[in-house]
Design a protein around this motif. Structure first.
Motif, PDB file in Angstrom:
ATOM      1  N   PHE A 116      78.856  53.735  14.590  1.00  0.00           N
ATOM      2  CA  PHE A 116      77.829  54.767  14.442  1.00  0.00           C
ATOM      3  C   PHE A 116      77.500  54.866  12.954  1.00  0.00           C
ATOM      4  O   PHE A 116      78.400  55.026  12.127  1.00  0.00           O
ATOM      5  N   HIS A 117      76.217  54.805  12.640  1.00  0.00           N
ATOM      6  CA  HIS A 117      75.839  54.700  11.234  1.00  0.00           C
ATOM      7  C   HIS A 117      74.390  55.126  11.045  1.00  0.00           C
ATOM      8  O   HIS A 117      73.652  55.337  12.023  1.00  0.00           O
ATOM      9  N   ASP A 118      73.987  55.222   9.776  1.00  0.00           N
ATOM     10  CA  ASP A 118      72.589  55.410   9.400  1.00  0.00           C
ATOM     11  C   ASP A 118      72.337  54.495   8.208  1.00  0.00           C
ATOM     12  O   ASP A 118      73.132  54.489   7.259  1.00  0.00           O
ATOM     13  N   PRO A 119      71.259  53.699   8.210  1.00  0.00           N
ATOM     14  CA  PRO A 119      71.066  52.734   7.126  1.00  0.00           C
ATOM     15  C   PRO A 119      70.736  53.343   5.772  1.00  0.00           C
ATOM     16  O   PRO A 119      70.606  52.596   4.801  1.00  0.00           O
ATOM     17  N   ILE A 120      70.631  54.681   5.658  1.00  0.00           N
ATOM     18  CA  ILE A 120      70.497  55.293   4.331  1.00  0.00           C
ATOM     19  C   ILE A 120      71.781  56.005   3.910  1.00  0.00           C
ATOM     20  O   ILE A 120      71.819  56.640   2.853  1.00  0.00           O
ATOM     21  N   CYS A 121      72.837  55.864   4.709  1.00  0.00           N
ATOM     22  CA  CYS A 121      74.105  56.535   4.421  1.00  0.00           C
ATOM     23  C   CYS A 121      74.918  55.700   3.433  1.00  0.00           C
ATOM     24  O   CYS A 121      75.309  54.568   3.747  1.00  0.00           O
TER      25      CYS A 121
ATOM     26  N   ASN B 205      69.482  62.753   8.726  1.00  0.00           N
ATOM     27  CA  ASN B 205      68.437  63.769   8.571  1.00  0.00           C
ATOM     28  C   ASN B 205      67.460  63.684   9.742  1.00  0.00           C
ATOM     29  O   ASN B 205      66.326  63.215   9.577  1.00  0.00           O
ATOM     30  N   PRO B 206      67.873  64.129  10.924  1.00  0.00           N
ATOM     31  CA  PRO B 206      67.003  63.974  12.096  1.00  0.00           C
ATOM     32  C   PRO B 206      65.705  64.769  12.008  1.00  0.00           C
ATOM     33  O   PRO B 206      64.749  64.462  12.723  1.00  0.00           O
ATOM     34  N   THR B 207      65.655  65.787  11.136  1.00  0.00           N
ATOM     35  CA  THR B 207      64.426  66.579  10.999  1.00  0.00           C
ATOM     36  C   THR B 207      63.594  66.146   9.796  1.00  0.00           C
ATOM     37  O   THR B 207      62.625  66.828   9.445  1.00  0.00           O
ATOM     38  N   MET B 208      63.954  65.049   9.171  1.00  0.00           N
ATOM     39  CA  MET B 208      63.192  64.537   8.034  1.00  0.00           C
ATOM     40  C   MET B 208      61.740  64.277   8.452  1.00  0.00           C
ATOM     41  O   MET B 208      61.502  63.701   9.514  1.00  0.00           O
ATOM     42  N   PRO B 209      60.756  64.671   7.637  1.00  0.00           N
ATOM     43  CA  PRO B 209      59.360  64.341   7.959  1.00  0.00           C
ATOM     44  C   PRO B 209      59.194  62.844   8.148  1.00  0.00           C
ATOM     45  O   PRO B 209      59.902  62.045   7.537  1.00  0.00           O
ATOM     46  N   LYS B 210      58.265  62.459   8.990  1.00  0.00           N
ATOM     47  CA  LYS B 210      58.088  61.044   9.315  1.00  0.00           C
ATOM     48  C   LYS B 210      57.849  60.200   8.077  1.00  0.00           C
ATOM     49  O   LYS B 210      58.330  59.073   7.974  1.00  0.00           O
ATOM     50  N   GLY B 211      57.146  60.734   7.092  1.00  0.00           N
ATOM     51  CA  GLY B 211      56.881  59.987   5.876  1.00  0.00           C
ATOM     52  C   GLY B 211      57.987  60.052   4.847  1.00  0.00           C
ATOM     53  O   GLY B 211      57.870  59.469   3.767  1.00  0.00           O
ATOM     54  N   GLY B 212      59.090  60.746   5.173  1.00  0.00           N
ATOM     55  CA  GLY B 212      60.202  60.864   4.243  1.00  0.00           C
ATOM     56  C   GLY B 212      59.934  61.886   3.152  1.00  0.00           C
ATOM     57  O   GLY B 212      58.969  62.668   3.213  1.00  0.00           O
ATOM     58  N   MET B 213      60.797  61.882   2.142  1.00  0.00           N
ATOM     59  CA  MET B 213      60.678  62.798   1.004  1.00  0.00           C
ATOM     60  C   MET B 213      60.919  62.035  -0.297  1.00  0.00           C
ATOM     61  O   MET B 213      61.665  61.056  -0.311  1.00  0.00           O
TER      62      MET B 213
ATOM     63  N   PRO C 152      63.865  58.131   3.440  1.00  0.00           N
ATOM     64  CA  PRO C 152      62.999  58.021   4.612  1.00  0.00           C
ATOM     65  C   PRO C 152      63.560  58.708   5.851  1.00  0.00           C
ATOM     66  O   PRO C 152      64.747  59.034   5.934  1.00  0.00           O
ATOM     67  N   ASN C 153      62.697  58.903   6.808  1.00  0.00           N
ATOM     68  CA  ASN C 153      63.122  59.173   8.178  1.00  0.00           C
ATOM     69  C   ASN C 153      63.551  57.822   8.761  1.00  0.00           C
ATOM     70  O   ASN C 153      62.817  56.835   8.659  1.00  0.00           O
ATOM     71  N   THR C 154      64.730  57.755   9.360  1.00  0.00           N
ATOM     72  CA  THR C 154      65.272  56.456   9.788  1.00  0.00           C
ATOM     73  C   THR C 154      65.114  56.179  11.284  1.00  0.00           C
ATOM     74  O   THR C 154      65.707  55.228  11.794  1.00  0.00           O
TER      75      THR C 154
ATOM     76  N   ASP D 273      61.323  51.341   0.876  1.00  0.00           N
ATOM     77  CA  ASP D 273      61.166  52.452   1.809  1.00  0.00           C
ATOM     78  C   ASP D 273      61.332  51.917   3.224  1.00  0.00           C
ATOM     79  O   ASP D 273      60.397  51.351   3.800  1.00  0.00           O
ATOM     80  N   ILE D 274      62.514  52.114   3.805  1.00  0.00           N
ATOM     81  CA  ILE D 274      62.771  51.574   5.138  1.00  0.00           C
ATOM     82  C   ILE D 274      62.290  52.507   6.243  1.00  0.00           C
ATOM     83  O   ILE D 274      62.654  52.336   7.417  1.00  0.00           O
ATOM     84  N   GLY D 275      61.428  53.454   5.882  1.00  0.00           N
ATOM     85  CA  GLY D 275      60.705  54.223   6.882  1.00  0.00           C
ATOM     86  C   GLY D 275      59.282  53.729   7.027  1.00  0.00           C
ATOM     87  O   GLY D 275      58.550  54.159   7.923  1.00  0.00           O
ATOM     88  N   ASP D 276      58.875  52.826   6.165  1.00  0.00           N
ATOM     89  CA  ASP D 276      57.518  52.290   6.141  1.00  0.00           C
ATOM     90  C   ASP D 276      57.383  51.144   7.138  1.00  0.00           C
ATOM     91  O   ASP D 276      58.220  50.229   7.170  1.00  0.00           O
ATOM     92  N   VAL D 277      56.341  51.172   7.946  1.00  0.00           N
ATOM     93  CA  VAL D 277      56.166  50.181   9.003  1.00  0.00           C
ATOM     94  C   VAL D 277      56.099  48.763   8.445  1.00  0.00           C
ATOM     95  O   VAL D 277      56.785  47.854   8.933  1.00  0.00           O
TER      96      VAL D 277
END
Length: 233
Positions: free
Chosen positions: A11-16, A48-56, A99-101, A134-138
């Motif tokens: 279990f992981h998150d790629p920004i962790c 950050n499951p509530t992170m805005p789609k475009g990140g911060m 980003p939002n991941t 930015d790994i939230g960018d398509v």
């Protein structure tokens, strides 16, 4: 006799950052034991499951999370020290966006269907922690998918749709309901939980113990096959 495959669920998150450290350490252990029995499977957990789609913007995110720039700096100092030791090519100053991941986790899921999950995870960690991408960018995700020989056009179509969004969110929620509240978390053989970024020595020891147990089980099976008293009459 074919050696059994032992699942290693991660279990992981790629920004962790601790997940990245944990992966670097696990990679070294598995490289030292190339005949290891583990089959890695990566599971979603958004920090950050509530992170805005475009990140911060990165600094704004850190300031909000830790209560100011100075507190953020102090909180990250120990992480930076460990990362520089474990991942010499890390470049945290290059990270401009947190980003939002969700989409990154979708991409990892699709890579798993094609048998490319671990290379995809590696590409994401490298892109974020070494290249500051930015790994939230398509388009960034499409390029990373192509890096591991996935079909970029197909990945783009999927990312621009809602494909598997609900599945990833459900799996994330289910993990939390089962008690996962921090990552990385490793589940060995569907039984034993290992928390945190463990050193390579621990993973090599786990590997050696499991390998010895497998060998002992194989020997016992062979002995039973050779024992006439076990024969059917």
């Amino acid at each position: 006799m074919i050696s059994p495959v032992i699942p290693l669920d991660i279990f992981h998150d790629p920004i962790c950052p601790w997940c990245a450290i944990g992966k670097a350490r696990l990679d070294r252990a598995l490289e030292a034991r190339p005949d290891h029995p583990f089959a890695l499977q990566w599971h979603p957990f958004q920090l950050n499951p509530t992170m805005p789609k475009g990140g911060m913007e990165r600094q704004a995110y850190l300031n909000a999370k830790f209560g100011g720039a100075e507190r953020a700096r102090k909180a990250y100092l120990p992480i930076i020290e460990v990362m520089l030791k474990e991942m010499p090519k890390v470049d945290l100053l290059a990270i401009k966006t947190t980003p939002n991941t969700l989409d990154a986790h979708r991409l990892i899921h699709w890579a798993g269907i094609e048998g490319r999950q671990t290379p995809m995870v590696s590409a994401l960690y490298r892109a974020y922690f070494q290249e500051g991408r930015d790994i939230g960018d398509v388009e960034t995700l499409v390029a990373l998918a192509e890096r591991v020989e996935m079909d970029g056009a197909a990945v783009r179509r999927l990312l621009l749709s809602d494909a598997d969004v609900e599945d990833i969110q459900t799996r994330d929620t289910h993990a939390r309901e089962r008690g996962v509240n921090a990552v990385p978390l490793y589940i060995v053989a569907n039984q034993h939980a290992v928390e945190g970024a463990q050193p390579p020595e621990l993973w090599m020891r786990v590997n050696d113990e499991l390998t010895a147990q497998i060998a002992a089980d194989d020997q016992n099976a062979d002995d039973q096959d050779d024992d006439p008293s076990q024969a059917l009459v």
